[in-house]
Scaffold this motif. Structure first.
Motif, short mmCIF file in Angstrom:
data_model
loop_
_atom_site.label_atom_id
_atom_site.label_comp_id
_atom_site.label_asym_id
_atom_site.label_seq_id
_atom_site.Cartn_x
_atom_site.Cartn_y
_atom_site.Cartn_z
N ARG A 1 0.84 -1.21 0.00
CA ARG A 1 0.00 0.00 0.00
C ARG A 1 0.87 1.26 0.00
NH1 ARG A 1 -1.10 3.43 3.73
NH2 ARG A 1 -0.53 2.08 5.46
N LYS B 1 -0.81 4.90 -1.51
CA LYS B 1 -2.23 4.88 -1.18
C LYS B 1 -2.39 5.00 0.33
CE LYS B 1 -3.55 4.09 -5.39
NZ LYS B 1 -4.16 5.14 -6.16
N GLU C 1 -8.17 4.97 1.35
CA GLU C 1 -8.41 4.63 -0.06
C GLU C 1 -8.60 3.13 -0.24
OE1 GLU C 1 -6.05 7.56 -2.93
OE2 GLU C 1 -4.80 6.83 -1.27
#
Length: 72
Positions: free
Chosen positions: A11, A16, A20
């Motif tokens: 991630r 991100k 999200e």
């Protein structure tokens, strides 16, 4: 490497936020944060969704291999 550390690293490498990714999995950020901390097991359907989203193999996502492979 633990599975939950792998999903956090992927991630972060993708730039991100937890919010999200939680939105993609249709859940609250707090629940997703528990997956990344290892305090809650992540269901298989969410693991599959993450593999598809990041376009990486389940083996890499779950830490069975350290060699990332694309799904398609």
């Amino acid at each position: 490497m633990y599975f939950y550390q792998r999903i956090k690293d992927i991630r972060e490498d993708s730039d991100k936020s937890q919010t999200e990714i939680a939105r993609i999995l249709n859940m609250k950020q707090q629940q997703y944060a528990r997956y990344e901390s290892g305090t809650q097991e992540i269901p298989l359907h969410h693991i599959i969704a993450l593999a598809k989203y990041y376009n990486i193999s389940l083996d890499y996502l779950t830490g069975l291999t350290d060699t990332p492979k694309k799904l398609f």
